[in-house]
Write a protein that holds these residues in place. Structure first.
Motif, PDB file in Angstrom:
ATOM      1  N   ILE A  84      34.570  29.394  35.541  1.00 29.51           N
ATOM      2  CA  ILE A  84      33.647  29.251  36.680  1.00 29.51           C
ATOM      3  C   ILE A  84      34.444  28.931  37.949  1.00 29.51           C
ATOM      4  O   ILE A  84      34.227  29.535  39.007  1.00 29.51           O
ATOM      5  N   ASP A  85      35.382  28.004  37.835  1.00 27.90           N
ATOM      6  CA  ASP A  85      36.184  27.619  39.001  1.00 27.90           C
ATOM      7  C   ASP A  85      36.981  28.818  39.540  1.00 27.90           C
ATOM      8  O   ASP A  85      37.114  28.990  40.755  1.00 27.90           O
ATOM      9  N   ALA A  86      37.491  29.648  38.628  1.00 28.95           N
ATOM     10  CA  ALA A  86      38.242  30.835  39.050  1.00 28.95           C
ATOM     11  C   ALA A  86      37.324  31.802  39.804  1.00 28.95           C
ATOM     12  O   ALA A  86      37.717  32.388  40.824  1.00 28.95           O
ATOM     13  N   LEU A  87      36.084  31.952  39.337  1.00 30.17           N
ATOM     14  CA  LEU A  87      35.127  32.838  40.016  1.00 30.17           C
ATOM     15  C   LEU A  87      34.775  32.274  41.397  1.00 30.17           C
ATOM     16  O   LEU A  87      34.710  33.021  42.377  1.00 30.17           O
ATOM     17  N   VAL A  88      34.570  30.963  41.475  1.00 29.70           N
ATOM     18  CA  VAL A  88      34.251  30.325  42.757  1.00 29.70           C
ATOM     19  C   VAL A  88      35.375  30.577  43.761  1.00 29.70           C
ATOM     20  O   VAL A  88      35.127  30.940  44.913  1.00 29.70           O
ATOM     21  N   ASN A  89      36.618  30.428  43.313  1.00 32.84           N
ATOM     22  CA  ASN A  89      37.773  30.682  44.187  1.00 32.84           C
ATOM     23  C   ASN A  89      37.814  32.106  44.708  1.00 32.84           C
ATOM     24  O   ASN A  89      38.209  32.346  45.841  1.00 32.84           O
ATOM     25  N   GLU A  90      37.438  33.059  43.851  1.00 30.06           N
ATOM     26  CA  GLU A  90      37.435  34.472  44.262  1.00 30.06           C
ATOM     27  C   GLU A  90      36.361  34.726  45.322  1.00 30.06           C
ATOM     28  O   GLU A  90      36.572  35.465  46.275  1.00 30.06           O
ATOM     29  N   VAL A  91      35.194  34.122  45.118  1.00 24.67           N
ATOM     30  CA  VAL A  91      34.061  34.384  46.018  1.00 24.67           C
ATOM     31  C   VAL A  91      34.274  33.713  47.383  1.00 24.67           C
ATOM     32  O   VAL A  91      33.910  34.271  48.415  1.00 24.67           O
ATOM     33  N   ALA A  92      34.890  32.542  47.374  1.00 25.47           N
ATOM     34  CA  ALA A  92      35.053  31.764  48.620  1.00 25.47           C
ATOM     35  C   ALA A  92      36.097  32.401  49.528  1.00 25.47           C
ATOM     36  O   ALA A  92      37.243  31.973  49.565  1.00 25.47           O
ATOM     37  N   ASP A  93      35.694  33.442  50.233  1.00 25.54           N
ATOM     38  CA  ASP A  93      36.628  34.224  51.050  1.00 25.54           C
ATOM     39  C   ASP A  93      35.804  34.805  52.210  1.00 25.54           C
ATOM     40  O   ASP A  93      34.892  35.611  51.991  1.00 25.54           O
ATOM     41  N   ASP A  94      36.120  34.382  53.432  1.00 29.07           N
ATOM     42  CA  ASP A  94      35.312  34.791  54.593  1.00 29.07           C
ATOM     43  C   ASP A  94      35.255  36.310  54.785  1.00 29.07           C
ATOM     44  O   ASP A  94      34.311  36.825  55.386  1.00 29.07           O
ATOM     45  N   SER A  95      36.251  37.034  54.257  1.00 24.44           N
ATOM     46  CA  SER A  95      36.226  38.490  54.431  1.00 24.44           C
ATOM     47  C   SER A  95      35.116  39.135  53.594  1.00 24.44           C
ATOM     48  O   SER A  95      34.858  40.334  53.686  1.00 24.44           O
ATOM     49  N   ARG A  96      34.462  38.336  52.746  1.00 17.55           N
ATOM     50  CA  ARG A  96      33.330  38.853  51.963  1.00 17.55           C
ATOM     51  C   ARG A  96      32.024  38.847  52.757  1.00 17.55           C
ATOM     52  O   ARG A  96      30.999  39.307  52.269  1.00 17.55           O
ATOM     53  N   PHE A  97      32.060  38.290  53.952  1.00 20.29           N
ATOM     54  CA  PHE A  97      30.841  38.192  54.756  1.00 20.29           C
ATOM     55  C   PHE A  97      30.287  39.567  55.126  1.00 20.29           C
ATOM     56  O   PHE A  97      31.006  40.431  55.604  1.00 20.29           O
ATOM     57  N   LEU A  98      28.993  39.772  54.867  1.00 22.04           N
ATOM     58  CA  LEU A  98      28.313  40.998  55.292  1.00 22.04           C
ATOM     59  C   LEU A  98      27.068  40.585  56.074  1.00 22.04           C
ATOM     60  O   LEU A  98      26.519  39.504  55.840  1.00 22.04           O
ATOM     61  N   PRO A  99      26.595  41.428  56.991  1.00 18.43           N
ATOM     62  CA  PRO A  99      25.415  41.085  57.784  1.00 18.43           C
ATOM     63  C   PRO A  99      24.190  40.792  56.899  1.00 18.43           C
ATOM     64  O   PRO A  99      24.057  41.352  55.811  1.00 18.43           O
ATOM     65  N   GLY A 100      23.314  39.923  57.365  1.00 19.79           N
ATOM     66  CA  GLY A 100      22.042  39.664  56.684  1.00 19.79           C
ATOM     67  C   GLY A 100      22.136  38.686  55.539  1.00 19.79           C
ATOM     68  O   GLY A 100      21.260  38.648  54.672  1.00 19.79           O
ATOM     69  N   GLY A 101      23.202  37.905  55.484  1.00 16.47           N
ATOM     70  CA  GLY A 101      23.327  36.914  54.426  1.00 16.47           C
ATOM     71  C   GLY A 101      23.798  37.506  53.104  1.00 16.47           C
ATOM     72  O   GLY A 101      23.712  36.869  52.057  1.00 16.47           O
ATOM     73  N   TYR A 102      24.302  38.731  53.128  1.00 15.05           N
ATOM     74  CA  TYR A 102      24.829  39.337  51.913  1.00 15.05           C
ATOM     75  C   TYR A 102      26.315  39.051  51.777  1.00 15.05           C
ATOM     76  O   TYR A 102      26.982  38.634  52.728  1.00 15.05           O
ATOM     77  N   VAL A 103      26.812  39.294  50.587  1.00 12.82           N
ATOM     78  CA  VAL A 103      28.200  38.968  50.272  1.00 12.82           C
ATOM     79  C   VAL A 103      28.823  40.163  49.556  1.00 12.82           C
ATOM     80  O   VAL A 103      28.227  40.715  48.633  1.00 12.82           O
ATOM     81  N   TYR A 104      30.001  40.572  50.016  1.00 13.37           N
ATOM     82  CA  TYR A 104      30.685  41.711  49.395  1.00 13.37           C
ATOM     83  C   TYR A 104      31.300  41.278  48.066  1.00 13.37           C
ATOM     84  O   TYR A 104      32.201  40.434  48.032  1.00 13.37           O
ATOM     85  N   LEU A 105      30.808  41.851  46.976  1.00  8.57           N
ATOM     86  CA  LEU A 105      31.319  41.484  45.649  1.00  8.57           C
ATOM     87  C   LEU A 105      31.800  42.707  44.867  1.00  8.57           C
ATOM     88  O   LEU A 105      32.242  42.578  43.722  1.00  8.57           O
ATOM     89  N   SER A 106      31.717  43.905  45.478  1.00 10.93           N
ATOM     90  CA  SER A 106      32.007  45.140  44.741  1.00 10.93           C
ATOM     91  C   SER A 106      33.406  45.162  44.127  1.00 10.93           C
ATOM     92  O   SER A 106      33.598  45.704  43.041  1.00 10.93           O
ATOM     93  N   ASP A 107      34.386  44.598  44.822  1.00  8.49           N
ATOM     94  CA  ASP A 107      35.748  44.586  44.257  1.00  8.49           C
ATOM     95  C   ASP A 107      35.790  43.732  42.994  1.00  8.49           C
ATOM     96  O   ASP A 107      36.388  44.107  41.991  1.00  8.49           O
ATOM     97  N   MET A 108      35.102  42.570  43.026  1.00  8.07           N
ATOM     98  CA  MET A 108      35.119  41.668  41.870  1.00  8.07           C
ATOM     99  C   MET A 108      34.514  42.318  40.629  1.00  8.07           C
ATOM    100  O   MET A 108      35.056  42.195  39.534  1.00  8.07           O
ATOM    101  N   ILE A 109      33.383  43.036  40.823  1.00  6.37           N
ATOM    102  CA  ILE A 109      32.726  43.612  39.648  1.00  6.37           C
ATOM    103  C   ILE A 109      33.391  44.910  39.202  1.00  6.37           C
ATOM    104  O   ILE A 109      32.892  45.590  38.302  1.00  6.37           O
TER     105      ILE A 109
END
Lengths: 279, 279
Positions: A84-109
């Motif tokens: 879980i901690d490893a996933l949190v570290n991956e997600v916590a990245d400002d470059s994942r910011f997308l308009p409308g409160g969305y988050v770019y996760l396509s690379d992770m999945i």
């Protein structure tokens, strides 16, 4: 051919990992290696002990003539927290910011190392439950469903947003797409789900819960049962949710106020739901 | 903690399978088990020998201070043939018949046992090649790409048919959809593919090859290289193809003449391409 213990242990481990949650008989291993069932039983004790020591799964041995072993891969509490901690570290990245409160996760999945963690975490959550099928909605839920399916050794089905000619007869439901407040339609091929089936719903992202709610309706339409719902990430914003009881691996906050465009992430509800541990 | 050889062999096998095509150092194993590097080297020899004996992969050992081992999972010719035959048996089922020469495969690409075979076959084909990324097109190519990605331990990217708000900036190309002879558009998120990347294209079904051709154009647009193309099934009909050099695991014929509605299946080009073996 007579195979030595050291070689048997390696091949048995590989074989059991390729057939999770499946009863593999003593007879099968005994014939495969030309070894006595008593030797195979000793091998299985070693494998069982090793998986438990490293917190990677349980090997259940079934005694008797039709006996054998079932490997259920899962994470110990410590390994789950680490994943879980490893996933949190991956997600916590400002470059994942997308308009409308969305988050770019396509690379992770699309990354095998991430998908192994996600799949094994979901398998951990439902390790003691009777699950027949994993359900998701196209497109980005598919890798999550497949990752869980590989560890749980159960098929996954994909709900689609529109009719495709290669699907055959379908059942469809209307649902309210939460984020755009529009009525949409989702459908599932009739032959993919049986009445009475026990279904786990998974998806990549939970914001309002419109699609999860739609899958809920679809499952009722098929007279099937919902075992649980799990998403990779849920939005931390306090919008009104259309679903309860959805487990999340990560909680993520995309902050658009004052043009900040920052992403913060923390563990989702998983550890509390599965291990009763507060974050 | 000092771990015995029998337990080390089980845990090392599990660990290497969870980190395929990755150099795992002697130092890592030595510290994990509190064992001398010389003992770990002997363990690795046993694992190497076992994988080779059962035709399930190669363990390459790298000597020296920074040395370790890399596990490349693949099928021996015998195991590959057995897996191809199993896939052919699954496909050869008249209830898979769909109008227009299509074949219902959605159940197969949602089954872990099938996906393990498909993924390991594709990993076998490209085991000696430098691959950076696996590419497919939504929706039904995704499970094929992910299955291959898990054994090759490389990320996969999904080309999409229309713009989605959660994708960020994209690159798009027009292509001729082969079966309906219509101009369509496909696109890929800009940040998912780097110039010079070596790409394997996979998909579920090849009929005319319009989408494969579109992915071809997209890869050129990103200045990336195509290593190869592989599909689960190709149509046996003699329609003019838009692509050459696509490997298939299964060849399938959906016969609609005289209202017969029958499906016949036989091995595709895989065994010949990979092992030089005629079917």
């Amino acid at each position: 051919m007579k195979v030595r213990r050291s070689n048997r242990l390696v091949d048995m481990t590989r074989y059991l990992l390729a057939h999770p949650r499946t009863l593999v008989s003593l007879k099968f291993f005994s014939e495969r290696y030309g070894s006595a069932k008593s030797s195979i039983s000793e091998d299985l004790s070693i494998i069982k002990h090793t998986f438990e020591t490293w917190g990677e799964g349980q090997l259940k041995t079934i005694p008797g003539a039709s006996g054998g072993a079932i490997l259920t891969p899962y994470y110990s509490e410590e390994n789950a927290q680490e994943s879980i901690d490893a996933l949190v570290n991956e997600v916590a990245d400002d470059s994942r910011f997308l308009p409308g409160g969305y988050v770019y996760l396509s690379d992770m999945i699309g990354r095998p190392d991430i998908l192994r963690k996600v799949g094994k975490l979901i398998a951990t959550q439902y390790k003691d439950q009777d699950v027949d099928v994993i359900m998701t909605v196209e497109t980005k839920g598919i890798p999550i469903a497949q990752a869980a399916a590989m560890y749980m050794n159960k098929p996954f089905v994909v709900v689609r947003n529109s009719s495709h000619i290669t699907e055959g007869p379908t059942v469809s439901v209307n649902y309210v797409s939460g984020s755009v407040k529009r009525i949409k339609k989702m459908e599932l091929s009739r032959r993919t789900l049986s009445a009475g089936a026990n279904v786990v719903i998974v998806d990549d992202f939970l914001k309002v819960g419109g699609t999860l709610n739609g899958m809920h309706s679809l499952i009722k339409e098929f007279d099937a049962n919902i075992v649980g719902m799990t998403v990779l990430a849920e939005s931390a914003s306090s919008e009104k949710r259309l679903v309860d009881n959805c487990t999340s691996l990560v909680k993520v906050d995309a902050d658009d106020s004052d043009q900040k465009k920052t992403i913060t992430a923390r563990p989702g509800s998983f550890m509390e739901t599965v291990f009763g541990k507060e974050n």
